[in-house]
Write an enzyme that holds these catalytic residues in place. Structure first.
Site, mmCIF file in Angstrom:
data_model
loop_
_atom_site.group_PDB
_atom_site.id
_atom_site.type_symbol
_atom_site.label_atom_id
_atom_site.label_comp_id
_atom_site.label_asym_id
_atom_site.label_seq_id
_atom_site.Cartn_x
_atom_site.Cartn_y
_atom_site.Cartn_z
ATOM 1 N N GLY A 1 0.842 -1.197 0.000
ATOM 2 C CA GLY A 1 0.000 0.000 0.000
ATOM 3 C C GLY A 1 0.872 1.240 0.000
ATOM 4 N N ALA A 2 2.012 1.144 -0.730
ATOM 5 C CA ALA A 2 3.086 2.147 -0.626
ATOM 6 C C ALA A 2 2.882 3.373 -1.500
ATOM 7 C CB ALA A 2 4.416 1.488 -0.979
ATOM 8 N N ALA A 3 1.936 3.329 -2.426
ATOM 9 C CA ALA A 3 1.858 4.377 -3.444
ATOM 10 C C ALA A 3 1.361 5.714 -2.908
ATOM 11 C CB ALA A 3 0.956 3.927 -4.592
ATOM 12 N N GLY B 1 1.402 4.549 3.635
ATOM 13 C CA GLY B 1 2.446 3.728 3.026
ATOM 14 C C GLY B 1 3.546 4.570 2.432
ATOM 15 N N ASP C 1 2.055 -1.998 -4.525
ATOM 16 C CA ASP C 1 0.721 -1.394 -4.523
ATOM 17 C C ASP C 1 -0.051 -1.891 -5.746
ATOM 18 O OD1 ASP C 1 -0.342 1.484 -2.965
ATOM 19 O OD2 ASP C 1 -1.507 0.645 -4.623
ATOM 20 N N ASP D 1 -1.472 -7.153 -6.030
ATOM 21 C CA ASP D 1 -2.655 -7.151 -5.166
ATOM 22 C C ASP D 1 -2.356 -8.063 -3.987
ATOM 23 O OD1 ASP D 1 -6.189 -8.005 -5.741
ATOM 24 O OD2 ASP D 1 -5.044 -7.679 -3.896
ATOM 25 N N ASN E 1 0.837 -2.781 5.166
ATOM 26 C CA ASN E 1 0.076 -1.553 5.357
ATOM 27 C C ASN E 1 -1.184 -1.468 4.515
ATOM 28 O OD1 ASN E 1 -0.207 1.537 5.788
ATOM 29 N ND2 ASN E 1 0.164 1.352 3.580
ATOM 30 N N TYR F 1 -14.577 -3.618 9.040
ATOM 31 C CA TYR F 1 -13.254 -3.000 9.165
ATOM 32 C C TYR F 1 -12.710 -3.239 10.568
ATOM 33 C CZ TYR F 1 -9.693 0.707 9.041
ATOM 34 O OH TYR F 1 -8.503 1.411 9.092
HETATM 35 N N1 LIG Z 1 -6.280 6.908 7.253
HETATM 36 C C1 LIG Z 1 -6.633 6.542 8.487
HETATM 37 O O1 LIG Z 1 -7.389 7.247 9.200
HETATM 38 C C2 LIG Z 1 -6.120 5.266 9.067
HETATM 39 C C3 LIG Z 1 -5.618 4.252 8.255
HETATM 40 N N2 LIG Z 1 -5.213 3.091 8.854
HETATM 41 C C4 LIG Z 1 -4.701 1.987 8.035
HETATM 42 O O2 LIG Z 1 -3.503 2.412 7.392
HETATM 43 C C5 LIG Z 1 -3.326 1.686 6.160
HETATM 44 C C6 LIG Z 1 -3.074 2.669 5.034
HETATM 45 O O3 LIG Z 1 -4.218 3.477 4.934
HETATM 46 P P1 LIG Z 1 -4.187 4.923 4.247
HETATM 47 O O4 LIG Z 1 -2.801 5.295 3.874
HETATM 48 O O5 LIG Z 1 -4.982 5.817 5.084
HETATM 49 O O6 LIG Z 1 -5.045 4.591 2.937
HETATM 50 P P2 LIG Z 1 -4.899 5.078 1.426
HETATM 51 O O7 LIG Z 1 -6.197 4.697 0.802
HETATM 52 O O8 LIG Z 1 -4.432 6.478 1.367
HETATM 53 O O9 LIG Z 1 -3.718 4.155 0.865
HETATM 54 C C7 LIG Z 1 -3.890 2.775 0.817
HETATM 55 C C8 LIG Z 1 -2.993 2.230 -0.284
HETATM 56 O O10 LIG Z 1 -3.164 0.819 -0.329
HETATM 57 C C9 LIG Z 1 -3.315 0.417 -1.677
HETATM 58 N N3 LIG Z 1 -4.093 -0.824 -1.761
HETATM 59 C C10 LIG Z 1 -5.412 -0.983 -1.536
HETATM 60 N N4 LIG Z 1 -5.769 -2.261 -1.751
HETATM 61 C C11 LIG Z 1 -4.646 -2.930 -2.125
HETATM 62 C C12 LIG Z 1 -4.365 -4.274 -2.484
HETATM 63 N N5 LIG Z 1 -5.341 -5.182 -2.539
HETATM 64 N N6 LIG Z 1 -3.098 -4.600 -2.788
HETATM 65 C C13 LIG Z 1 -2.110 -3.668 -2.761
HETATM 66 N N7 LIG Z 1 -2.305 -2.366 -2.436
HETATM 67 C C14 LIG Z 1 -3.563 -2.016 -2.125
HETATM 68 C C15 LIG Z 1 -4.027 1.569 -2.347
HETATM 69 O O11 LIG Z 1 -3.827 1.544 -3.750
HETATM 70 C C16 LIG Z 1 -3.374 2.765 -1.669
HETATM 71 O O12 LIG Z 1 -2.232 3.186 -2.366
HETATM 72 C C17 LIG Z 1 -4.616 0.866 5.996
HETATM 73 O O13 LIG Z 1 -4.381 -0.456 6.444
HETATM 74 C C18 LIG Z 1 -5.609 1.551 6.922
HETATM 75 O O14 LIG Z 1 -6.612 0.662 7.385
HETATM 76 C C19 LIG Z 1 -5.257 2.883 10.222
HETATM 77 C C20 LIG Z 1 -5.734 3.871 11.028
HETATM 78 C C21 LIG Z 1 -6.186 5.135 10.517
HETATM 79 C C1 LIG Z 2 -14.207 3.063 9.169
HETATM 80 C C2 LIG Z 2 -13.304 4.226 9.403
HETATM 81 C C3 LIG Z 2 -11.855 3.825 9.443
HETATM 82 C C4 LIG Z 2 -10.961 5.016 9.229
HETATM 83 C C5 LIG Z 2 -9.526 4.634 9.436
HETATM 84 C C6 LIG Z 2 -9.255 4.227 10.851
HETATM 85 O O1 LIG Z 2 -8.810 3.148 11.076
HETATM 86 C C7 LIG Z 2 -9.551 5.241 11.923
HETATM 87 C C8 LIG Z 2 -9.639 4.597 13.283
HETATM 88 C C9 LIG Z 2 -9.681 5.699 14.294
HETATM 89 C C10 LIG Z 2 -10.284 5.616 15.469
HETATM 90 C C11 LIG Z 2 -11.022 4.480 15.944
HETATM 91 C C12 LIG Z 2 -11.519 4.552 17.232
HETATM 92 C C13 LIG Z 2 -12.284 3.468 17.806
HETATM 93 C C14 LIG Z 2 -12.889 3.695 18.997
HETATM 94 C C15 LIG Z 2 -13.628 2.577 19.649
HETATM 95 O O2 LIG Z 2 -12.801 2.008 20.630
HETATM 96 C C16 LIG Z 2 -14.873 3.083 20.367
HETATM 97 O O3 LIG Z 2 -14.390 3.822 21.490
HETATM 98 C C17 LIG Z 2 -15.685 3.995 19.501
HETATM 99 C C18 LIG Z 2 -16.913 4.447 20.271
HETATM 100 C C19 LIG Z 2 -16.716 5.903 20.683
HETATM 101 C C20 LIG Z 2 -17.889 6.403 21.487
HETATM 102 O O4 LIG Z 2 -18.798 5.585 21.805
HETATM 103 O O5 LIG Z 2 -17.851 7.582 21.798
#
Ligand SMILES: NC(=O)C1=CN([C@@H]2O[C@H](COP(=O)(O)OP(=O)(O)OC[C@H]3O[C@@H](n4cnc5c(N)ncnc54)[C@H](O)[C@@H]3O)[C@@H](O)[C@H]2O)C=CC1
Ligand SMILES: CCCCCC(=O)CC\C=C/C=C/C=C/[C@@H](O)[C@@H](O)CCCC(=O)O
Length: 305
Positions: free
Chosen positions: A47-49, A53, A71, A99, A126, A186
């Site tokens: 997911g580096a692109a 990542g 990616d 993928d 990632n 998720y």
């Molecule tokens: N943005 C956020 O709020 C948060 C993100 N994360 C996690 O961080 C990681 C990266 O997320 P972001 O950078 O925010 O997302 P993003 O959508 O900006 O980047 C994700 C990258 O993964 C690539 N990708 C998607 N499916 C793929 C596959 N099947 N094979 C290879 N590459 C693939 C996409 O092309 C993209 O370049 C994810 O696992 C996400 O769940 C965790 C917590 C918060």
């Molecule tokens: C589906 C959206 C995903 C976006 C990318 C992320 O992974 C973001 C995750 C960020 C925060 C997640 C927090 C989770 C909190 C739970 O433990 C729970 O506390 C949520 C309930 C909060 C409340 O009841 O006020």
């Protein structure tokens, strides 16, 4: 994983000071632990692109590593490769379209990476998506991709296979520590990443693979991923709850990718860390103490009489 543990008693004070100055050693309590030197190490990031990542790729390059970018987005990945070549030189980064939910794709690029770079020291699983409607795809990528990436990494890194050891960092989420009502699938995948990675870290220690496995759990981060929260196609039946995450970000803020990259580097470099869960929120970063059976399992006894 360093066998040396607290090594100060084995090294002269001068050597210790020199290692600390080089950032290769950190002092903690009565002992000191080695910090991994990233110069000339070979890293793989999925997911580096873009998004997180890309920030992990850039912090690894800035610390002297070579990086294989994986990616599914070929165009953005090739664009980033060209940008990185300009900034770091042509032999430091390579892009591989794949993928992570495809065994054939993922296995194939790992083999190409080892063929080109000769070794793998660091792997960051990632790649991840949000799609509560097509939930099988979400599971295949967010959890299946991490499982596959961890197994492939161990095949090439574990000492019993002639590997050099190293570290795997799997990217979960704060939703891997507590349920996000808008995204139960998720949430399930991220809880799976935490549980799987902790179990694999224990296996690696027991079998002495020489590979540390750690987990990063970020709060919301400003990346393209969050745009899917406004898409009924991705949030499905939970779309009415989209205001829920907006409220969470209004109340607690949203991280920049650079802050998360610094937390990632802690898990990569600190050779005392294996099976650790590092969460990062706008308030800061902290290692999470999770319940372990037989130890401090929080519970309330219930009579079955
Ligand atoms: N943005 C956020 O709020 C948060 C993100 N994360 C996690 O961080 C990681 C990266 O997320 P972001 O950078 O925010 O997302 P993003 O959508 O900006 O980047 C994700 C990258 O993964 C690539 N990708 C998607 N499916 C793929 C596959 N099947 N094979 C290879 N590459 C693939 C996409 O092309 C993209 O370049 C994810 O696992 C996400 O769940 C965790 C917590 C918060
Ligand atoms: C589906 C959206 C995903 C976006 C990318 C992320 O992974 C973001 C995750 C960020 C925060 C997640 C927090 C989770 C909190 C739970 O433990 C729970 O506390 C949520 C309930 C909060 C409340 O009841 O006020």
């Amino acid at each position: 994983m360093s066998k040396l543990g607290p090594i100060c008693h084995f090294l002269s004070p001068v050597s210790c000071d020199s290692l600390v100055l080089q950032g290769l050693m950190c002092e903690r309590g009565a002992g000191v632990w080695l910090m991994m030197d990233l110069k000339d190490k070979v890293a793989v990031v999925t997911g580096a692109a873009q998004g997180l990542g890309r920030s992990f790729v850039e912090i690894l390059l800035k610390n002297g590593s070579k990086v294989a970018l994986i990616d599914v987005n070929k165009s953005v990945g090739n664009e980033l490769k060209a940008t990185l070549d300009e900034e770091y030189g042509r032999d430091r980064a390579e892009f591989y379209a794949a993928d992570v939910s495809s065994e054939e794709d993922f296995k194939g690029v790992f083999e190409k990476i080892v063929e080109k770079f000769g070794r793998i020291d660091i792997v960051c699983n990632n790649a991840g998506i949000i799609n509560e409607k097509h939930w099988e795809k979400t599971i295949a990528i967010n959890l299946g991709g991490v499982v596959r990436g961890t197994y492939l990494a161990l095949e090439h890194m574990k000492k019993e296979n002639g590997g050099n050891g190293g570290v795997i960092v799997n990217i979960a989420s704060m939703a891997g520590l507590g349920p996000l009502p808008v995204a139960p699938i998720y949430t399930a995948t991220k809880h799976g990443v935490v549980g799987f990675s902790r179990a694999m870290a224990a296996v690696s220690k027991m079998v002495d693979y020489g590979v540390r496995i750690n987990i990063l759990c970020p709060w919301f981060v400003k990346t393209s991923l969050l745009s899917f929260l406004n898409s009924e196609e991705h949030t499905g039946i939970f779309f009415p709850l989209k205001g829920f995450t907006e409220m969470m970000m209004e109340n607690h803020g949203c991280l920049e990718v650079d802050a998360v990259a610094k937390a990632f580097l802690v898990l990569v470099k600190d050779e005392s860390k294996n099976g650790e869960v590092l969460m990062i929120e706008p308030e800061g970063a902290a290692f999470v103490s999770l319940p372990q059976w037989g130890k401090d399992f929080p519970s309330t006894p219930v009579s079955l009489q």
